[in-house]
Design a protein around this motif. Structure first.
Motif, PDB file in Angstrom:
ATOM      1  N   PRO A 120       2.504  15.019 -10.070  1.00 60.81           N
ATOM      2  CA  PRO A 120       1.164  14.499  -9.774  1.00 60.81           C
ATOM      3  C   PRO A 120       1.221  13.008  -9.415  1.00 60.81           C
ATOM      4  O   PRO A 120       1.993  12.243  -9.986  1.00 60.81           O
ATOM      5  CB  PRO A 120       0.403  14.725 -11.085  1.00 60.81           C
ATOM      6  CG  PRO A 120       1.099  15.880 -11.726  1.00 60.81           C
ATOM      7  CD  PRO A 120       2.559  15.705 -11.379  1.00 60.81           C
ATOM      8  N   HIS A 121       0.414  12.616  -8.468  1.00 61.41           N
ATOM      9  CA  HIS A 121       0.392  11.244  -7.977  1.00 61.41           C
ATOM     10  C   HIS A 121       0.104  10.259  -9.111  1.00 61.41           C
ATOM     11  O   HIS A 121      -0.773  10.463  -9.936  1.00 61.41           O
ATOM     12  CB  HIS A 121      -0.700  11.122  -6.909  1.00 61.41           C
ATOM     13  CG  HIS A 121      -0.663   9.852  -6.132  1.00 61.41           C
ATOM     14  ND1 HIS A 121      -1.081   8.649  -6.664  1.00 61.41           N
ATOM     15  CD2 HIS A 121      -0.285   9.591  -4.844  1.00 61.41           C
ATOM     16  CE1 HIS A 121      -0.964   7.700  -5.739  1.00 61.41           C
ATOM     17  NE2 HIS A 121      -0.479   8.255  -4.633  1.00 61.41           N
ATOM     18  N   GLN A 122       0.881   9.186  -9.130  1.00 63.34           N
ATOM     19  CA  GLN A 122       0.661   8.076 -10.057  1.00 63.34           C
ATOM     20  C   GLN A 122       0.504   6.793  -9.260  1.00 63.34           C
ATOM     21  O   GLN A 122       1.347   6.499  -8.420  1.00 63.34           O
ATOM     22  CB  GLN A 122       1.826   7.946 -11.054  1.00 63.34           C
ATOM     23  CG  GLN A 122       1.945   9.109 -12.009  1.00 63.34           C
ATOM     24  CD  GLN A 122       0.734   9.255 -12.913  1.00 63.34           C
ATOM     25  OE1 GLN A 122       0.092   8.251 -13.258  1.00 63.34           O
ATOM     26  NE2 GLN A 122       0.405  10.483 -13.285  1.00 63.34           N
ATOM     27  N   THR A 126      -5.653  16.763  -6.037  1.00 59.53           N
ATOM     28  CA  THR A 126      -4.723  15.721  -6.443  1.00 59.53           C
ATOM     29  C   THR A 126      -3.451  15.793  -5.618  1.00 59.53           C
ATOM     30  O   THR A 126      -2.785  16.840  -5.611  1.00 59.53           O
ATOM     31  CB  THR A 126      -4.355  15.858  -7.934  1.00 59.53           C
ATOM     32  OG1 THR A 126      -5.543  15.788  -8.721  1.00 59.53           O
ATOM     33  CG2 THR A 126      -3.405  14.755  -8.365  1.00 59.53           C
ATOM     34  N   PRO A 132      -3.216   8.056 -11.064  1.00 57.40           N
ATOM     35  CA  PRO A 132      -4.035   9.236 -10.762  1.00 57.40           C
ATOM     36  C   PRO A 132      -5.081   8.930  -9.687  1.00 57.40           C
ATOM     37  O   PRO A 132      -5.769   7.910  -9.739  1.00 57.40           O
ATOM     38  CB  PRO A 132      -4.707   9.540 -12.110  1.00 57.40           C
ATOM     39  CG  PRO A 132      -3.820   8.908 -13.132  1.00 57.40           C
ATOM     40  CD  PRO A 132      -3.274   7.672 -12.475  1.00 57.40           C
TER      41      PRO A 132
END
Length: 203
Positions: A78-80, A69, A82
């Motif tokens: 964390p990337h949004q 991720t 996902p």
């Protein structure tokens, strides 16, 4: 020649012969700043520690996760939305990196910020994950062709100094801090590290 003229000529000669002054650029020291470290191995390790100032910056670590991720932002969240690594490190079917990331940064039409972009846009290979690793561990990793994309040290220097995706770290678009220094200084540090034996820090 008078004494005064001789003195001026001598002073001018000394100035011209003096090495260029070392310089810190955007928080990153240039190789000249390590010239007073007499021991080559010690100087080499110190040069890598300075390279690590760039390597451990969010602009680099976000795309070098140890998992599948990516991270984002200066806080390395964390990337949004996902997303996952997927085949070839370009994301999974239906949610590839290029679904949202184009060839260049795009400013938001409302509010501040931007969507980062470069062609290609992708995660670093899983074996090149850096998050949580020490300078010594990253150094060992990037010297190992099995974990650095099968690059020689010379190819690694070209990658650091010229690769466009690496260079994006210094032109990340509105809403993100750039990596320290410049890509040129990062490339110079890499070359100086190689020239002094590519020695890794002890810990």
């Amino acid at each position: 020649m008078t004494l005064t003229t001789l003195a001026r000529a001598t002073f001018t000669a000394l100035i011209l012969a003096a090495p260029a002054q070392a310089e810190t650029i955007n928080g990153l020291r240039t190789p000249d700043e390590f010239a007073d470290i007499a021991d080559a191995a010690e100087r080499s390790a110190a040069l890598f520690e300075e390279m690590f100032v760039v390597i451990e910056h969010p602009r680099c670590l976000n795309c070098h996760p140890v998992g599948d991720t990516p991270l984002q932002g200066d806080l390395m969240q964390p990337h949004q939305p996902p997303v996952m690594r997927g085949p070839g490190d370009f994301g999974v079917t239906g949610m590839t990196c290029s679904t949202c990331h184009g060839a260049e940064n795009v400013a938001y039409t409302t509010g501040q910020g931007s969507i980062p972009g470069h062609e290609p846009w992708q995660l670093a290979p899983i074996e090149m994950g850096w998050v949580g690793l020490s300078a010594a561990e990253v150094c060992d990793q990037i010297k190992d062709p099995a974990r650095n994309g099968d690059k020689t040290l010379a190819e690694l220097q070209v990658h650091n100094a010229e690769d466009g995706l690496v260079g994006w770290g210094w032109e990340p678009g509105e809403g993100r801090t750039s990596a320290p220094g410049t890509q040129a200084v990062f490339g110079d540090l890499t070359q100086a590290w190689i020239d002094t034996g590519a020695v890794c820090p002890i810990s």
